[in-house]
Design a protein around this motif. Sequence first.
Motif, PDB file in Angstrom:
ATOM      1  N   PRO A 107       0.459  -1.069   0.071  1.00 52.77           N
ATOM      2  CA  PRO A 107      -0.288   0.024  -0.275  1.00 52.77           C
ATOM      3  C   PRO A 107       1.004   0.964  -0.549  1.00 52.77           C
ATOM      4  CG  PRO A 107      -0.974  -1.592   1.486  1.00 52.77           C
ATOM      5  CD  PRO A 107       0.364  -2.210   1.048  1.00 52.77           C
ATOM      6  N   ARG A 108       2.095   1.551   0.624  1.00 51.67           N
ATOM      7  CA  ARG A 108       2.725   2.953   0.204  1.00 51.67           C
ATOM      8  C   ARG A 108       3.675   2.904  -1.012  1.00 51.67           C
ATOM      9  NH1 ARG A 108       7.904   3.313   4.850  1.00 51.67           N
ATOM     10  NH2 ARG A 108       8.079   6.226   4.274  1.00 51.67           N
ATOM     11  N   GLN A 109       3.849   2.085  -1.630  1.00 55.14           N
ATOM     12  CA  GLN A 109       4.253   1.953  -2.983  1.00 55.14           C
ATOM     13  C   GLN A 109       3.385   2.829  -3.663  1.00 55.14           C
ATOM     14  OE1 GLN A 109       6.039  -2.213  -3.115  1.00 55.14           O
ATOM     15  NE2 GLN A 109       7.803  -1.438  -3.010  1.00 55.14           N
ATOM     16  N   TRP A 110       2.069   1.491  -3.849  1.00 53.65           N
ATOM     17  CA  TRP A 110       1.021   1.905  -4.344  1.00 53.65           C
ATOM     18  C   TRP A 110       1.179   4.000  -4.235  1.00 53.65           C
ATOM     19  CZ3 TRP A 110      -0.380   1.389  -9.057  1.00 53.65           C
ATOM     20  CH2 TRP A 110      -1.071  -0.482  -9.334  1.00 53.65           C
ATOM     21  N   ALA A 111       0.664   4.388  -3.042  1.00 57.16           N
ATOM     22  CA  ALA A 111       0.922   5.391  -2.399  1.00 57.16           C
ATOM     23  C   ALA A 111       1.566   6.282  -3.489  1.00 57.16           C
ATOM     24  CB  ALA A 111       0.759   6.008  -1.000  1.00 57.16           C
ATOM     25  N   ARG A 112       3.466   5.646  -3.497  1.00 62.06           N
ATOM     26  CA  ARG A 112       3.793   6.621  -4.024  1.00 62.06           C
ATOM     27  C   ARG A 112       3.779   6.830  -5.791  1.00 62.06           C
ATOM     28  NH1 ARG A 112       8.671   8.144  -2.417  1.00 62.06           N
ATOM     29  NH2 ARG A 112       9.506   7.589  -0.242  1.00 62.06           N
ATOM     30  N   LEU A 113       3.434   6.134  -5.748  1.00 62.35           N
ATOM     31  CA  LEU A 113       2.423   6.061  -7.809  1.00 62.35           C
ATOM     32  C   LEU A 113       1.406   6.489  -7.908  1.00 62.35           C
ATOM     33  CD1 LEU A 113       2.867   2.307  -8.266  1.00 62.35           C
ATOM     34  CD2 LEU A 113       4.367   3.884  -9.495  1.00 62.35           C
ATOM     35  N   VAL A 114       0.733   6.682  -6.710  1.00 61.21           N
ATOM     36  CA  VAL A 114      -0.170   8.051  -6.777  1.00 61.21           C
ATOM     37  C   VAL A 114       0.143   9.776  -7.215  1.00 61.21           C
ATOM     38  CG1 VAL A 114      -2.460   8.613  -6.236  1.00 61.21           C
ATOM     39  CG2 VAL A 114      -1.882   6.471  -6.426  1.00 61.21           C
ATOM     40  N   LEU A 115       1.274  10.312  -5.530  1.00 59.71           N
ATOM     41  CA  LEU A 115       1.574  10.305  -5.487  1.00 59.71           C
ATOM     42  C   LEU A 115       2.949  11.642  -7.121  1.00 59.71           C
ATOM     43  CD1 LEU A 115       2.244  10.773  -1.605  1.00 59.71           C
ATOM     44  CD2 LEU A 115       0.888  11.784  -2.694  1.00 59.71           C
ATOM     45  N   LEU A 116       2.751   9.520  -7.204  1.00 60.88           N
ATOM     46  CA  LEU A 116       3.963  10.636  -7.865  1.00 60.88           C
ATOM     47  C   LEU A 116       3.926  11.077  -9.851  1.00 60.88           C
ATOM     48  CD1 LEU A 116       6.626  10.490 -10.245  1.00 60.88           C
ATOM     49  CD2 LEU A 116       6.340   7.715 -10.033  1.00 60.88           C
ATOM     50  N   ALA A 117       2.695  10.187  -9.889  1.00 59.28           N
ATOM     51  CA  ALA A 117       0.853  11.047 -11.329  1.00 59.28           C
ATOM     52  C   ALA A 117       0.756  12.270 -10.988  1.00 59.28           C
ATOM     53  CB  ALA A 117       0.181   9.949 -11.440  1.00 59.28           C
ATOM     54  N   ALA A 118       0.329  11.990  -9.899  1.00 58.28           N
ATOM     55  CA  ALA A 118      -0.821  13.674  -9.087  1.00 58.28           C
ATOM     56  C   ALA A 118      -0.168  14.628  -8.995  1.00 58.28           C
ATOM     57  CB  ALA A 118      -1.037  13.196  -8.027  1.00 58.28           C
ATOM     58  N   ILE A 119       1.544  14.535  -8.328  1.00 61.56           N
ATOM     59  CA  ILE A 119       2.646  15.609  -7.943  1.00 61.56           C
ATOM     60  C   ILE A 119       3.462  15.760  -9.634  1.00 61.56           C
ATOM     61  CG2 ILE A 119       4.325  16.529  -6.723  1.00 61.56           C
ATOM     62  CD1 ILE A 119       2.952  14.996  -4.663  1.00 61.56           C
ATOM     63  N   GLY A 120       4.295  14.856  -9.916  1.00 64.23           N
ATOM     64  CA  GLY A 120       5.214  14.815 -10.950  1.00 64.23           C
ATOM     65  C   GLY A 120       4.547  15.155 -12.946  1.00 64.23           C
ATOM     66  N   PRO A 159      11.709   4.678  -4.762  1.00 59.34           N
ATOM     67  CA  PRO A 159      11.849   3.675  -3.950  1.00 59.34           C
ATOM     68  C   PRO A 159      10.676   2.135  -4.310  1.00 59.34           C
ATOM     69  CG  PRO A 159      11.319   5.181  -2.840  1.00 59.34           C
ATOM     70  CD  PRO A 159      11.389   5.938  -4.118  1.00 59.34           C
ATOM     71  N   VAL A 160      10.156   2.852  -5.917  1.00 57.44           N
ATOM     72  CA  VAL A 160       9.761   1.036  -6.471  1.00 57.44           C
ATOM     73  C   VAL A 160      10.159   1.660  -7.945  1.00 57.44           C
ATOM     74  CG1 VAL A 160       7.273   2.260  -5.664  1.00 57.44           C
ATOM     75  CG2 VAL A 160       8.179   3.952  -7.511  1.00 57.44           C
ATOM     76  N   LEU A 161      11.161   1.977  -8.782  1.00 58.94           N
ATOM     77  CA  LEU A 161      11.820   1.661  -9.249  1.00 58.94           C
ATOM     78  C   LEU A 161      12.596   0.650  -9.681  1.00 58.94           C
ATOM     79  CD1 LEU A 161      12.921   2.677 -12.789  1.00 58.94           C
ATOM     80  CD2 LEU A 161      14.921   4.146 -11.510  1.00 58.94           C
ATOM     81  N   ARG A 162      13.227  -0.234  -8.572  1.00 61.63           N
ATOM     82  CA  ARG A 162      13.547  -1.398  -8.475  1.00 61.63           C
ATOM     83  C   ARG A 162      12.833  -2.164  -8.679  1.00 61.63           C
ATOM     84  NH1 ARG A 162      17.931  -4.003 -10.027  1.00 61.63           N
ATOM     85  NH2 ARG A 162      19.056  -2.022  -9.304  1.00 61.63           N
ATOM     86  N   PRO A 163      11.799  -2.092  -7.769  1.00 61.88           N
ATOM     87  CA  PRO A 163      10.745  -3.462  -8.332  1.00 61.88           C
ATOM     88  C   PRO A 163      10.532  -3.486  -9.197  1.00 61.88           C
ATOM     89  CG  PRO A 163      10.450  -2.190  -6.474  1.00 61.88           C
ATOM     90  CD  PRO A 163      11.394  -1.465  -6.580  1.00 61.88           C
ATOM     91  N   LEU A 164       9.780  -2.540  -9.913  1.00 57.69           N
ATOM     92  CA  LEU A 164       8.737  -2.501 -11.494  1.00 57.69           C
ATOM     93  C   LEU A 164       9.711  -2.210 -12.278  1.00 57.69           C
ATOM     94  CD1 LEU A 164       6.378   0.053 -10.061  1.00 57.69           C
ATOM     95  CD2 LEU A 164       6.321  -2.488 -10.457  1.00 57.69           C
ATOM     96  N   GLY A 165      10.815  -1.859 -12.624  1.00 60.30           N
ATOM     97  CA  GLY A 165      11.647  -1.443 -14.037  1.00 60.30           C
ATOM     98  C   GLY A 165      11.199  -0.249 -14.502  1.00 60.30           C
TER      99      GLY A 165
END
Length: 305
Positions: free
Chosen positions: A66-79, A170-176
């Motif tokens: 869930p923490r990684q999903w929260a990062r992805l949501v913030l990445l899309a929303a902010i970045g 933090p999500v680049l390594r597990p996802l690629g």
Amino acid sequence: MNATTTRGALLAALACVLVGGSFTANSLLGDYPYAGGQFLRYALACLLLLPSLGPDAGARIRALTPRQWARLVLLAAIGMVGFNLAVIAAERTAEPAVPGVFVGCAPVVVAVLVPLLEGRRPRRAVLCGASLVVAGACAVQGWGRTDGTGIAFSVCALAGEVGFAVLAVPVLRPLGPRLLSATVCGVAAVESAIAGAVLDGGAWLRRPDATETAALLWQAVIVTVIGFVCWYIGMQRLGAERATLFSGLIPVAAAFTAPLVGTGSYGVPQAVGSALVGAGVVLGCRARPSSPHHEEMRPLTSKQV
């Protein structure tokens, strides 16, 4: 630099040049609904990336916390969505150079922020290189008229540029790079659709004309699919600090392409600024990794590329 970091540098540079050259496409979408354009861009990019993800993509997505999903949501929303919205809002009361100057400060912010988040000191060579890149980017763009609102939204654009790199670490390594790009594009498409429905109602999406279609295809295929994947491969090999140095090439590429469409000129200030950006990138990229556990020192598997 070894072969791995050299390739990473070339890909990061290509990504930033594509983004810089995309400003012409942005100028052709001035009358198209913002949220609708973002939705079409990111939804198409997500669909185009799906065939390249490999059979284990679903398993890697399900393994996210869930923490990684929260990062992805913030990445899309902010970045992504937020960054583009901030630039558009800033340019309503400020000349385009103003948000450009603020966004050009991203290398210094990332060079300080990433080490602090990792519990280490900023590397002097990277920080000095980032300072040269910022000085060069400011020289290329110059400064324009603005007001308090323009400055505030320009600061938000800077936050979006920084978030696009820092939140992905933090999500680049597990996802690629490919799966990360596809995932955040899918999330950004959903966020754009929700924002459009709330802010613009039924007018948030319409059929684009021929010019708008060409601009949206350029944004989706070239800038997003190719640019995002190249950017995250470069960041995977160089680390966020050194990869962000190449964002100084964004205003350089924009300055090179502006005369082609009659929206600007390339003169002595732009040439001097371009030289400073190049010197800063070279200086910063010569810095050694902070530890043997740095991303670029780990072998990359085929599913992560």
